[in-house]
Design a protein around this motif. Structure first.
Motif, PDB file in Angstrom:
ATOM      1  N   GLY A   1      87.516  -5.603  54.439  1.00 48.82           N
ATOM      2  CA  GLY A   1      88.936  -5.545  54.134  1.00 48.82           C
ATOM      3  C   GLY A   1      89.715  -6.782  54.520  1.00 48.82           C
ATOM      4  N   ASN A   2      89.047  -7.773  55.076  1.00 43.07           N
ATOM      5  CA  ASN A   2      89.714  -9.002  55.500  1.00 43.07           C
ATOM      6  C   ASN A   2      89.385 -10.154  54.557  1.00 43.07           C
ATOM      7  OD1 ASN A   2      90.848  -7.829  57.910  1.00 43.07           O
ATOM      8  ND2 ASN A   2      88.800  -7.936  58.820  1.00 43.07           N
ATOM      9  N   LYS A   3      90.380 -11.013  54.316  1.00 40.14           N
ATOM     10  CA  LYS A   3      90.164 -12.183  53.473  1.00 40.14           C
ATOM     11  C   LYS A   3      89.414 -13.270  54.237  1.00 40.14           C
ATOM     12  CE  LYS A   3      93.672 -13.733  51.129  1.00 40.14           C
ATOM     13  NZ  LYS A   3      95.062 -14.128  50.752  1.00 40.14           N
TER      14      LYS A   3
ATOM     15  N   THR B   1      92.179 -20.291  48.601  1.00 37.58           N
ATOM     16  CA  THR B   1      92.231 -20.629  50.020  1.00 37.58           C
ATOM     17  C   THR B   1      91.701 -22.046  50.278  1.00 37.58           C
ATOM     18  OG1 THR B   1      90.106 -19.443  50.291  1.00 37.58           O
ATOM     19  CG2 THR B   1      92.142 -18.260  50.874  1.00 37.58           C
ATOM     20  N   LEU B   2      90.402 -22.251  50.074  1.00 40.21           N
ATOM     21  CA  LEU B   2      89.820 -23.572  50.357  1.00 40.21           C
ATOM     22  C   LEU B   2      90.045 -24.571  49.228  1.00 40.21           C
ATOM     23  CD1 LEU B   2      86.395 -22.633  52.033  1.00 40.21           C
ATOM     24  CD2 LEU B   2      88.592 -23.162  53.121  1.00 40.21           C
ATOM     25  N   SER B   3      90.162 -24.095  48.000  1.00 39.26           N
ATOM     26  CA  SER B   3      90.378 -25.017  46.878  1.00 39.26           C
ATOM     27  C   SER B   3      90.856 -24.252  45.653  1.00 39.26           C
ATOM     28  CB  SER B   3      89.087 -25.777  46.538  1.00 39.26           C
ATOM     29  OG  SER B   3      88.052 -24.885  46.125  1.00 39.26           O
ATOM     30  N   ASP B   4      91.613 -24.949  44.816  1.00 41.35           N
ATOM     31  CA  ASP B   4      92.082 -24.443  43.531  1.00 41.35           C
ATOM     32  C   ASP B   4      91.342 -25.248  42.467  1.00 41.35           C
ATOM     33  OD1 ASP B   4      93.421 -23.981  41.126  1.00 41.35           O
ATOM     34  OD2 ASP B   4      95.417 -24.018  42.021  1.00 41.35           O
ATOM     35  N   PRO B   5      90.460 -24.605  41.677  1.00 38.47           N
ATOM     36  CA  PRO B   5      89.656 -25.363  40.705  1.00 38.47           C
ATOM     37  C   PRO B   5      90.505 -26.101  39.682  1.00 38.47           C
ATOM     38  CG  PRO B   5      89.555 -23.003  40.265  1.00 38.47           C
ATOM     39  CD  PRO B   5      90.206 -23.163  41.604  1.00 38.47           C
TER      40      PRO B   5
ATOM     41  N   ASN C   1      96.296 -30.357  56.228  1.00 36.72           N
ATOM     42  CA  ASN C   1      95.948 -30.304  57.653  1.00 36.72           C
ATOM     43  C   ASN C   1      97.129 -29.839  58.507  1.00 36.72           C
ATOM     44  OD1 ASN C   1      93.310 -31.161  57.218  1.00 36.72           O
ATOM     45  ND2 ASN C   1      93.822 -33.334  57.458  1.00 36.72           N
ATOM     46  N   LYS C   2      98.316 -30.325  58.172  1.00 37.82           N
ATOM     47  CA  LYS C   2      99.515 -29.940  58.925  1.00 37.82           C
ATOM     48  C   LYS C   2      99.763 -28.428  58.824  1.00 37.82           C
ATOM     49  CE  LYS C   2     101.707 -33.653  60.613  1.00 37.82           C
ATOM     50  NZ  LYS C   2     102.255 -33.725  61.997  1.00 37.82           N
ATOM     51  N   LEU C   3      99.643 -27.893  57.617  1.00 38.89           N
ATOM     52  CA  LEU C   3      99.880 -26.472  57.412  1.00 38.89           C
ATOM     53  C   LEU C   3      98.794 -25.630  58.073  1.00 38.89           C
ATOM     54  CD1 LEU C   3     101.096 -26.629  53.721  1.00 38.89           C
ATOM     55  CD2 LEU C   3     102.446 -25.863  55.665  1.00 38.89           C
TER      56      LEU C   3
ATOM     57  N   LYS D   1      95.496 -21.097  59.051  1.00 36.71           N
ATOM     58  CA  LYS D   1      94.650 -20.732  57.916  1.00 36.71           C
ATOM     59  C   LYS D   1      94.655 -21.889  56.923  1.00 36.71           C
ATOM     60  CE  LYS D   1      98.344 -18.326  55.375  1.00 36.71           C
ATOM     61  NZ  LYS D   1      98.749 -17.063  54.704  1.00 36.71           N
ATOM     62  N   PRO D   2      93.634 -21.957  56.060  1.00 37.06           N
ATOM     63  CA  PRO D   2      93.545 -23.110  55.149  1.00 37.06           C
ATOM     64  C   PRO D   2      94.622 -23.111  54.067  1.00 37.06           C
ATOM     65  CG  PRO D   2      91.819 -21.509  54.673  1.00 37.06           C
ATOM     66  CD  PRO D   2      92.471 -21.055  55.942  1.00 37.06           C
ATOM     67  N   TYR D   3      95.111 -24.303  53.764  1.00 41.50           N
ATOM     68  CA  TYR D   3      96.082 -24.513  52.706  1.00 41.50           C
ATOM     69  C   TYR D   3      95.569 -25.623  51.793  1.00 41.50           C
ATOM     70  CZ  TYR D   3      99.824 -21.620  54.664  1.00 41.50           C
ATOM     71  OH  TYR D   3     100.567 -20.557  55.107  1.00 41.50           O
TER      72      TYR D   3
END
Length: 433
Positions: free
Chosen positions: A57-59, A325-329, A363-365, A371-373
C-alpha cells in the motif's frame, strides 16, 4: 464597501469548511488517496502511466513508463519513424494496434481530407471576436463545428470516431488561424493566413502555419512530431481527459466533450504549466545569466522555495509530478530532442542552463521534502517550442493539438464500455438554517 464585497466577507466567515472534516469523513480531496495515488474511478486499455511501485500500500519510487495500448512510449518515439509518427500514434490509440502500410495509407488520406475548415469558418468564427488567450478561441471554434455537422448529437461510437478524426485533423488550422486573429486584432501586428497543405503531417502543418509559412528543417519537424507523440495521452485520470469523460457520460455531443477538456487543459496547474516554467526560467536567466554558477542557480531555487522569486508561490514549476517519481519518460524524450535543437539553433548555453537547473532543483526538493522530485514534461516543452520559433501564445494550444487524440480515445472507450453517467457524492456539513 459594495454589496458583493460585504457578502463575500460574510461568506468567508460563515461558509468556512474546516479542513479536518475531510479526514474525519474520509473525503478524498482531489480524488486522491492519503498516499497520493488516485482514487480508482474507471477502467481503460488506452494508456498506462507507471511512476512508482506499490508495496504493501506504500508508494516506492521507480523510473517512469508511459504505455499506449501496451506499447512503450520510448519504442514509439525512438524507433526509426517518418514524419507521420504522431498519425500512427493516433491510429494506435483509437483502434488498439499499429496500422499496416495499407491501413495507414487509407487513414492518412482520411485525416488530410479533413484538414480544411468549413467554408466561411475562418471569417465567421475565428476572425470575429479574437481572444487574448488562444485556448478560449479554440474552445469557441470546436463548439462552432457543431453547427456544421449534419448529425452533431449522434452517440454511435463509430460516428464519434469519425467526428473525432475530423476534429484532430482540423486542430492545426484552428490553432494557427486563432493566433493570427489575435495577432492582428489585439496585438496590432501583420498576420499571415497560410492555406492547409495536405502533403504535410499534422506536426509539420502545425509548425508551418504557426510560424506564418516559414520553412522548417527535419530536426524541427521531428522534434515537434515527438512532442506530439509524448503529449498524445496520459491515461483517463488526468484532469482534462477525466473532464471530457465526465461530460461525455451525460451523452452530450462530442464537440462539448472536447471543449470541456480544452477548458481544463488551459489551467496553469495542467496544460498551462509549460508557460509557467518558461516565465520562471526567463526570469532566472535575466537575474543571473545562462553562465551562472551552480551556487547562483541554487540561490534562485532557494528564493523560489521561500516565495521570494517569480510568482512567489513557492513552486518550482516543471519539477515533480503527481505520478512520476524518479523520472518522467516524456521529459526524457523532449530533453533529447532539445539537445539537437539547441545545436541547430545555437542555443546550447541556454539548454545547459536548463539542464543544470533541473538537477539542482531536483536535489533541493529532495532535501526539503524527503522524496524524489524529477523534472516533468513541462520543464523542457516550453524550451523546445521556443527553439522551434513557436510563439508563446501557442505553447498550451500545441499541447491540446496533441492531446485531443487521447481525449477522443477515452471518450469512445467510456461510451462503449461504461455508459453510465458519472455522479460522485459530496457530504453536506453546513448544518441547519
Amino acid at each position: 464597501m459594495t454589496l458583493i464585497e460585504k457578502e463575500y466577507e460574510m461568506l468567508l466567515k460563515d461558509g468556512y469548511i474546516d479542513g479536518s472534516l475531510y479526514e474525519k469523513h474520509d473525503v478524498k480531496r482531489g480524488l486522491r488517496n492519503p498516499n497520493g495515488t488516485g482514487v480508482l474511478v474507471g477502467l481503460t486499455k488506452g494508456a498506462d502511466v507507471k511512476g512508482y511501485d506499490l508495496v504493501n500500500g506504500n508508494k516506492v519510487p521507480a523510473h517512469g513508463h508511459l504505455l499506449y495500448r501496451g506499447v512503450d512510449l520510448y519504442d514509439l518515439a525512438s524507433e526509426d519513424k517518418d514524419q507521420f509518427g504522431y498519425e500512427k500514434t493516433i491510429f494506435l490509440l483509437l483502434f488498439g494496434h499499429r496500422p499496416s502500410e495499407e491501413e495507414f495509407k487509407e487513414f492518412r488520406t482520411l485525416l488530410t481530407d479533413n484538414y480544411e475548415l468549413p467554408d466561411g469558418f475562418i471569417e465567421s468564427v475565428i476572425m470575429k471576436n479574437a481572444s487574448k488567450d488562444i485556448m478560449n478561441s479554440i474552445q469557441k471554434s470546436i463548439l462552432s463545428l457543431y453547427s456544421f455537422d449534419d448529425e452533431p448529437d449522434s452517440q454511435e461510437p463509430i460516428e464519434l470516431i469519425k467526428k473525432g478524426i475530423s476534429i484532430i485533423a482540423k486542430m492545426p488550422a484552428i490553432i494557427a488561424y486563432s493566433y493570427q486573429a489575435k495577432k492582428y486584432y489585439l496585438d496590432k501586428k501583420t498576420f499571415h493566413i497560410c492555406p492547409v497543405d495536405k502533403s504535410l503531417s499534422l506536426a509539420e502543418s502545425m509548425l508551418y502555419m504557426a510560424r506564418g509559412g516559414k520553412p522548417f528543417s527535419y530536426t524541427e519537424a521531428d522534434s515537434l512530431d515527438t512532442a506530439f507523440i509524448t503529449h498524445a495521452d496520459h491515461g483517463g485520470g488526468n484532469n482534462s481527459a477525466f473532464t471530457g469523460i465526465v461530460v461525455s457520460s451525460t451523452s452530450t455531443d462530442i464537440y462539448s466533450d472536447i471543449t470541456a477538456s480544452l477548458c481544463s487543459l488551459k489551467g496553469p496547474r495542467h496544460g498551462g504549466a509549460n508557460r509557467m516554467v518558461k516565465g520562471m526560467m526567463d526570469m532566472a536567466i535575466e537575474e543571473i545569466g545562462v553562465h551562472a554558477s551552480d551556487e547562483q542557480i541554487a540561490m534562485i531555487i532557494d528564493r523560489i522555495l521561500k516565495k521570494d522569486f517569480y510568482d512567489n508561490s513557492g513552486l518550482v514549476y516543471g519539477i515533480g509530478h503527481a505520478v512520476y517519481t524518479l523520472s518522467d519518460p516524456r521529459c526524457i524524450l523532449l530533453k533529447e530532442k532539445c539537445v539537437n535543437l539547441a545545436k541547430e539553433e545555437h542555443q546550447t548555453d541556454k539548454f545547459n542552463f536548463y539542464s543544470r537547473f533541473e538537477g539542482i532543483a531536483s536535489n533541493k526538493l529532495m532535501e526539503k521534502f524527503g522524496k524524489p522530485y524529477a523534472a516533468n514534461v513541462d520543464f523542457y516543452s516550453g524550451l523546445a517550442y521556443e527553439m522551434l520559433g513557436i510563439p508563446e501564445d501557442l505553447y498550451t494550444p500545441i499541447f491540446a493539438c496533441a492531446r485531443v487524440s487521447g481525449w477522443i480515445a477515452h471518450i469512445v472507450e467510456t461510451v462503449l464500455y461504461c455508459n453510465k453517467i458519472i455522479r460522485p457524492a459530496f457530504m453536506y456539513v453546513g448544518g441547519d438554517k
